[in-house]
Write a protein that holds these residues in place. Structure first.
Motif, PDB file in Angstrom:
ATOM      1  N   LEU A 218      -5.644   6.686 -19.647  1.00  0.00           N
ATOM      2  CA  LEU A 218      -5.398   6.062 -20.948  1.00  0.00           C
ATOM      3  C   LEU A 218      -4.284   6.786 -21.690  1.00  0.00           C
ATOM      4  N   ASP A 219      -4.269   8.118 -21.601  1.00  0.00           N
ATOM      5  CA  ASP A 219      -3.179   8.890 -22.209  1.00  0.00           C
ATOM      6  C   ASP A 219      -1.840   8.520 -21.581  1.00  0.00           C
ATOM      7  N   ALA A 220      -1.832   8.389 -20.268  1.00  0.00           N
ATOM      8  CA  ALA A 220      -0.594   8.033 -19.577  1.00  0.00           C
ATOM      9  C   ALA A 220      -0.123   6.641 -19.975  1.00  0.00           C
ATOM     10  N   ASP A 221      -1.072   5.720 -20.105  1.00  0.00           N
ATOM     11  CA  ASP A 221      -0.713   4.369 -20.524  1.00  0.00           C
ATOM     12  C   ASP A 221      -0.130   4.386 -21.931  1.00  0.00           C
ATOM     13  N   GLU A 222      -0.701   5.214 -22.790  1.00  0.00           N
ATOM     14  CA  GLU A 222      -0.168   5.340 -24.142  1.00  0.00           C
ATOM     15  C   GLU A 222       1.244   5.920 -24.121  1.00  0.00           C
ATOM     16  N   SER A 223       1.486   6.876 -23.216  1.00  0.00           N
ATOM     17  CA  SER A 223       2.822   7.492 -23.146  1.00  0.00           C
ATOM     18  C   SER A 223       3.890   6.481 -22.739  1.00  0.00           C
ATOM     19  N   ALA A 224       3.477   5.372 -22.115  1.00  0.00           N
ATOM     20  CA  ALA A 224       4.442   4.361 -21.677  1.00  0.00           C
ATOM     21  C   ALA A 224       4.798   3.369 -22.784  1.00  0.00           C
ATOM     22  N   ARG A 225       3.949   3.272 -23.802  1.00  0.00           N
ATOM     23  CA  ARG A 225       4.198   2.287 -24.863  1.00  0.00           C
ATOM     24  C   ARG A 225       5.397   2.709 -25.714  1.00  0.00           C
ATOM     25  N   GLY A 226       6.327   1.789 -25.859  1.00  0.00           N
ATOM     26  CA  GLY A 226       7.518   2.073 -26.655  1.00  0.00           C
ATOM     27  C   GLY A 226       8.452   3.070 -26.016  1.00  0.00           C
ATOM     28  N   ASN A 227       8.175   3.462 -24.776  1.00  0.00           N
ATOM     29  CA  ASN A 227       8.981   4.477 -24.105  1.00  0.00           C
ATOM     30  C   ASN A 227      10.035   3.798 -23.243  1.00  0.00           C
ATOM     31  N   PRO A 228      11.311   4.041 -23.514  1.00  0.00           N
ATOM     32  CA  PRO A 228      12.351   3.367 -22.704  1.00  0.00           C
ATOM     33  C   PRO A 228      12.300   3.747 -21.235  1.00  0.00           C
ATOM     34  N   ARG A 229      11.770   4.918 -20.907  1.00  0.00           N
ATOM     35  CA  ARG A 229      11.675   5.337 -19.505  1.00  0.00           C
ATOM     36  C   ARG A 229      10.651   4.506 -18.729  1.00  0.00           C
ATOM     37  N   SER A 230       9.717   3.896 -19.438  1.00  0.00           N
ATOM     38  CA  SER A 230       8.640   3.172 -18.748  1.00  0.00           C
ATOM     39  C   SER A 230       9.125   1.883 -18.094  1.00  0.00           C
ATOM     40  N   ARG A 231      10.308   1.410 -18.474  1.00  0.00           N
ATOM     41  CA  ARG A 231      10.809   0.156 -17.906  1.00  0.00           C
ATOM     42  C   ARG A 231      11.009   0.271 -16.400  1.00  0.00           C
ATOM     43  N   ARG A 232      11.313   1.480 -15.935  1.00  0.00           N
ATOM     44  CA  ARG A 232      11.529   1.675 -14.504  1.00  0.00           C
ATOM     45  C   ARG A 232      10.223   2.010 -13.775  1.00  0.00           C
ATOM     46  N   HIS A 233       9.129   2.045 -14.511  1.00  0.00           N
ATOM     47  CA  HIS A 233       7.849   2.451 -13.907  1.00  0.00           C
ATOM     48  C   HIS A 233       6.754   1.412 -14.148  1.00  0.00           C
ATOM     49  N   ARG A 234       7.138   0.164 -14.328  1.00  0.00           N
ATOM     50  CA  ARG A 234       6.135  -0.862 -14.603  1.00  0.00           C
ATOM     51  C   ARG A 234       5.176  -1.037 -13.430  1.00  0.00           C
ATOM     52  N   GLU A 235       5.693  -0.971 -12.210  1.00  0.00           N
ATOM     53  CA  GLU A 235       4.840  -1.135 -11.042  1.00  0.00           C
ATOM     54  C   GLU A 235       3.856   0.032 -10.924  1.00  0.00           C
ATOM     55  N   GLU A 236       4.335   1.237 -11.191  1.00  0.00           N
ATOM     56  CA  GLU A 236       3.454   2.413 -11.146  1.00  0.00           C
ATOM     57  C   GLU A 236       2.341   2.299 -12.191  1.00  0.00           C
ATOM     58  N   ARG A 237       2.694   1.808 -13.356  1.00  0.00           N
ATOM     59  CA  ARG A 237       1.686   1.615 -14.416  1.00  0.00           C
ATOM     60  C   ARG A 237       0.661   0.573 -13.998  1.00  0.00           C
ATOM     61  N   ARG A 238       1.124  -0.507 -13.373  1.00  0.00           N
ATOM     62  CA  ARG A 238       0.213  -1.563 -12.928  1.00  0.00           C
ATOM     63  C   ARG A 238      -0.718  -1.055 -11.838  1.00  0.00           C
ATOM     64  N   ILE A 239      -0.178  -0.266 -10.914  1.00  0.00           N
ATOM     65  CA  ILE A 239      -1.003   0.275  -9.831  1.00  0.00           C
ATOM     66  C   ILE A 239      -2.051   1.244 -10.375  1.00  0.00           C
ATOM     67  N   ASN A 240      -1.654   2.085 -11.323  1.00  0.00           N
ATOM     68  CA  ASN A 240      -2.614   3.020 -11.922  1.00  0.00           C
ATOM     69  C   ASN A 240      -3.769   2.270 -12.581  1.00  0.00           C
ATOM     70  N   ASP A 241      -3.437   1.199 -13.288  1.00  0.00           N
ATOM     71  CA  ASP A 241      -4.480   0.418 -13.948  1.00  0.00           C
ATOM     72  C   ASP A 241      -5.422  -0.208 -12.922  1.00  0.00           C
ATOM     73  N   ARG A 242      -4.853  -0.743 -11.856  1.00  0.00           N
ATOM     74  CA  ARG A 242      -5.675  -1.369 -10.819  1.00  0.00           C
ATOM     75  C   ARG A 242      -6.538  -0.336 -10.100  1.00  0.00           C
ATOM     76  N   ARG A 243      -5.967   0.835  -9.830  1.00  0.00           N
ATOM     77  CA  ARG A 243      -6.742   1.901  -9.183  1.00  0.00           C
ATOM     78  C   ARG A 243      -7.897   2.365 -10.074  1.00  0.00           C
ATOM     79  N   LEU A 244      -7.633   2.493 -11.354  1.00  0.00           N
ATOM     80  CA  LEU A 244      -8.684   2.953 -12.266  1.00  0.00           C
ATOM     81  C   LEU A 244      -9.842   1.972 -12.283  1.00  0.00           C
TER      82      LEU A 244
END
Length: 349
Positions: A218-244
């Motif tokens: 959840l902390d990691a997901d929060e770190s992606a919100r509004g973060n310009p770096r997260s645009r290149r990590h959308r797939e990683e974010r989706r996989i983390n959510d699915r794994r959780l």
């Protein structure tokens, strides 16, 4: 942060560098802030300090909550000064400001700002009362707000924190713990008995790890919100959510499996509920599920492991039916193992 995302090594060093830079810049440029007296410039680095958190959204949220708390405290302090100017005792004014500030801070939406209400009100009453309260109040709020802006800007512009990779590692920790828990349950079942403390320890350790990892994700997901770096990590974010979500279902199934295997256990030993003829195949099915759970994301052998686990489960259920002992516990055991298999398959779906 919630419980667990303790920054270590390079992450902690980077945060320290950004905090130092933000505080230095805030103090240097604070005299240029309009509507603020130079003598209160020291509130600018304080604002930068309180707004600097390991996630960008936490920085913004905490900064705004702090400013809201200070603004409310200033209003309370101004009211306290009005009471003093009207002839009221200063001690009573101070008590009212602090007391009301603490009560207002009880509202959950105040967040980090709750600790600033009473303090800001007291500052206005004690410091502002000795000079120009209006000048102090405006300078306090404006300079602190400037510091918050500087802190958030530095956090955004200089390597905005993104903890998705860390979350992925923590999910792997949970995966390994879940697989190890299944192997431990299989060991207990193979022995035919087990101390209650050992049974409880397996489940408790898994539950604690699952709770901690959930917080980290959840902390990691929060770190992606509004973060310009997260645009290149959308797939990683989706996989983390699915794994959780898959691992949460797996953990729940393992806890239910433990209850079904060792129900109503006495203080020294667990009482095994599966029918005796099916125990060897059940041990094999549990170990096959453990191997499946332990497989890394994207492993080429995942489908083969899933098929092997399904075959072992089918064999166990067939033997249970043939023995005529398909009671509620045996059905529960089969359901839990099937859910573990389905959850593992959903990760690579």
């Amino acid at each position: 942060m919630r419980r667990g995302q303790e920054l270590e090594g390079p992450g902690r060093v980077l945060l320290a560098v950004k905090v130092a830079l933000a505080c230095g810049l805030a103090l240097h440029f604070a005299p240029l802030v309009p509507f603020a007296a130079d003598e209160y410039s020291y509130y600018a680095p304080l604002g930068a300090l309180v707004s600097m958190y390991p996630t960008l959204m936490r920085s913004v949220r905490t900064g705004l909550q702090t400013l809201a708390g200070v603004a409310i405290g200033i209003l309370l302090g101004t009211g306290g000064l009005a009471l003093v100017y009207a002839g009221g005792p200063a001690l009573l004014a101070l008590a009212l400001v602090v007391g009301i500030g603490v009560l207002v801070g009880a509202f959950r939406w105040m967040g980090a700002g709750r600790d600033w209400i009473a303090m800001a009100g007291m500052f206005v009453l004690l410091i502002g009362g000795g000079g120009d309260p209006d000048e102090f109040s405006v300078s306090y709020l404006v300079t602190l707000a400037f510091g918050v802006i500087v802190g958030v800007a530095i956090n955004l512009l200089i390597v905005p924190p993104l903890h998705l990779t860390y979350a992925g590692r923590r999910l792997s920790d949970l995966r390994d713990t879940a697989a190890r828990s299944l192997q431990d349950l299989a060991d207990l079942l193979e022995r035919g008995e087990g101390p209650q403390d050992e049974i409880d320890g397996i489940v408790s350790s898994l539950r604690r790890t699952a709770s901690a990892v959930s917080d980290d994700v959840l902390d990691a997901d929060e770190s992606a919100r509004g973060n310009p770096r997260s645009r290149r990590h959308r797939e990683e974010r989706r996989i983390n959510d699915r794994r959780l979500r898959a691992l949460e279902r797996t953990v729940f199934a393992i806890r239910s499996l433990s209850d079904a295997l060792f129900r109503d256990a006495p203080a020294d030993e667990g009482e095994l509920t599966p029918p005796e003829p099916a125990q060897p195949t059940l041990v094999s099915a549990i170990r096959a599920c453990a191997d499946l759970v332990a497989a890394p994301v994207g492993d080429e052998q995942t489908e083969d492991l899933a098929n092997a686990a399904q075959e072992a489960l089918d064999q166990y259920l067939a033997e249970v039916r043939e023995s005529g002992a398909a009671d509620a516990d045996a059905v529960t055991v089969g359901f839990c193992l099937r859910r573990i298999i389905d959850s593992a398959r959903s990760v690579d779906a």
